[in-house]
Design an enzyme around this catalytic site. Structure first.
Site, PDB file in Angstrom:
ATOM      1  N   GLU A 222      -3.982   4.755   5.093  1.00 13.16           N
ATOM      2  CA  GLU A 222      -3.303   3.682   5.816  1.00 13.16           C
ATOM      3  C   GLU A 222      -1.879   4.046   6.191  1.00 13.16           C
ATOM      4  O   GLU A 222      -1.410   3.713   7.287  1.00 13.16           O
ATOM      5  CB  GLU A 222      -3.302   2.404   4.965  1.00 13.16           C
ATOM      6  CG  GLU A 222      -2.917   1.135   5.736  1.00 13.16           C
ATOM      7  CD  GLU A 222      -1.419   0.902   5.845  1.00 13.16           C
ATOM      8  OE1 GLU A 222      -1.001   0.087   6.688  1.00 13.16           O
ATOM      9  OE2 GLU A 222      -0.644   1.550   5.095  1.00 13.16           O
ATOM     10  N   GLU A 223      -1.172   4.717   5.288  1.00  6.38           N
ATOM     11  CA  GLU A 223       0.242   4.996   5.529  1.00  6.38           C
ATOM     12  C   GLU A 223       0.476   5.922   6.718  1.00  6.38           C
ATOM     13  O   GLU A 223       1.604   6.022   7.202  1.00  6.38           O
ATOM     14  CB  GLU A 223       0.904   5.572   4.275  1.00  6.38           C
ATOM     15  CG  GLU A 223       1.033   4.603   3.115  1.00  6.38           C
ATOM     16  CD  GLU A 223       2.017   3.462   3.369  1.00  6.38           C
ATOM     17  OE1 GLU A 223       2.623   3.424   4.456  1.00  6.38           O
ATOM     18  OE2 GLU A 223       2.163   2.616   2.482  1.00  6.38           O
ATOM     19  N   ASP A 242      -2.557  -6.727   2.723  1.00  2.00           N
ATOM     20  CA  ASP A 242      -1.425  -5.812   2.640  1.00  2.00           C
ATOM     21  C   ASP A 242      -0.159  -6.636   2.448  1.00  2.00           C
ATOM     22  O   ASP A 242      -0.140  -7.840   2.707  1.00  2.00           O
ATOM     23  CB  ASP A 242      -1.340  -4.968   3.914  1.00  2.00           C
ATOM     24  CG  ASP A 242      -0.734  -3.586   3.671  1.00  2.00           C
ATOM     25  OD1 ASP A 242       0.025  -3.441   2.693  1.00  2.00           O
ATOM     26  OD2 ASP A 242      -1.003  -2.667   4.466  1.00  2.00           O
TER      27      ASP A 242
END
Length: 347
Positions: A222-223, A242
């Site tokens: 995701e990052e 999130d």
């Protein structure tokens, strides 16, 4: 609806995963722990080709499938090169300010399984030596790792087995206080992962069943933007879980579950977002609705990936994201409660 949640379980699991290194690209160890925990609670677990985990929960009505995503990958770095004087130049993994990691303790993970301790510093680290130390620009070219070993040359470092491309994790420094505050690096997004496992533990312990089938997707890229780009085809609605951001013109606090109406990828689904607001109001769950212009999620990645879904975004409020973060257990539990309300609601 008054589903029971075990706050102690959530906190214990959160502390454990916060202390498990998992920079993007180096998530195999934490995914093994995620798999073991899911299976211990009696749920099916499978891996995708790129290593993300999918946990399946049967529902009363299998005609629909709701997906949750949360990510275990975190900010980190890699060894870019080895300097002649025995320090390491780094390249960032994920988007953060370099001054946010200055003076942080870190761990170097070699490809053959060795680990070494270090400290991230500028190349002008002392005001007693460098006249420009205070104003020295904190950028990638001016940062390095001082290794806690007897090394003075590039050859000394290479003899340790350290090479270009080795991963670097930042020490989380996780602290859980009796008053409910949790401060640590990487609450983005391990606080959300803990909230999801709070739901799984509750289902396992009290034998309640969601209205529809659930797929919990624990992503690992995701990052860097593509964590949720692939999701199982049967998912109709995807909820990215999130962290909620805090700051200028935002209502979110460390006690709230944040409902994000729009981020950098555009507005989230009107019906899903409205349902979350309605359920939060009905269940009297402390919440806010915010817009995050510099934010993207796994749901954003799934939509860009061409998936035929509706999508929404919620999560616990986290202060100082991508820095020394802090949240409160109330925000984590509010997130779990709101998600549980969503998946038991049949309207």
């Amino acid at each position: 609806m008054n589903l029971p949640f075990n706050q102690d379980y959530v906190l214990d699991f959160l502390e454990e995963i916060l202390n498990t290194p998992s920079p993007t690209g180096y998530t195999h160890h934490i995914m093994e722990r995620i798999e073991a925990e899911a299976r211990s609670l009696g749920f099916e677990f499978e891996r995708t080709q790129k290593g993300c985990g999918i946990i399946s929960v049967p529902g009363n009505d299998p005609s629909r499938t709701i997906g949750f995503t949360a990510h275990v990958d975190t900010l980190g770095a890699m060894v870019r090169s080895i300097n002649a004087r025995g320090t390491l130049r780094i390249t960032p993994v994920g988007g953060y300010m370099m001054n946010a990691i200055e003076n942080e303790y870190c761990t170097i993970h070699t490809r053959d399984g060795r680990i070494y301790s270090g400290t991230i510093l500028t190349t002008h680290p002392s005001v007693h030596v460098y006249s420009d130390a205070r104003d020295f620009k904190r950028d990638e070219a001016n940062m390095e790792i001082r290794i806690d070993e007897l090394v003075h040359t590039k050859e000394d470092v290479m003899n340790l087995g350290i090479r270009t491309g080795d991963f670097v994790s930042f020490d989380p420094r996780a602290v859980i206080f009796d008053n409910g505050y949790v401060k640590s690096r990487h609450l983005d997004d391990k606080a959300s992962v803990a909230a999801l496992f709070g739901i799984l533990e509750s289902i396992h312990r009290d034998r309640w069943t969601p209205a529809y089938n659930l797929k919990l997707i624990i992503t690992n890229y995701e990052e860097i933007g593509h964590g949720g780009s692939y999701i199982p085809a049967e998912i109709d609605e995807l909820i990215a879980v999130d962290m909620g951001a805090m700051g200028d013109d935002l209502a979110c606090t460390e006690l709230d579950v944040s409902i994000c109406a729009k981020d950098s990828s555009g507005p989230y689904d009107y019906g899903m977002t409205s349902k979350f607001i309605r359920l939060a109001e009905r269940e009297q769950i402390q919440h806010v609705v915010d817009i995050y212009p510099y934010y993207g999620s796994d749901a954003s990645a799934a939509l860009r990936g061409g998936n035929n879904i509706k999508a929404a975004l919620i999560g616990p409020g986290v202060h100082a994201s991508h820095g020394m973060e802090r949240t409160h257990i109330q925000a984590v539990m509010n997130t779990a409660k709101l998600l549980a309300a969503y998946v038991t609601d049949t309207e």
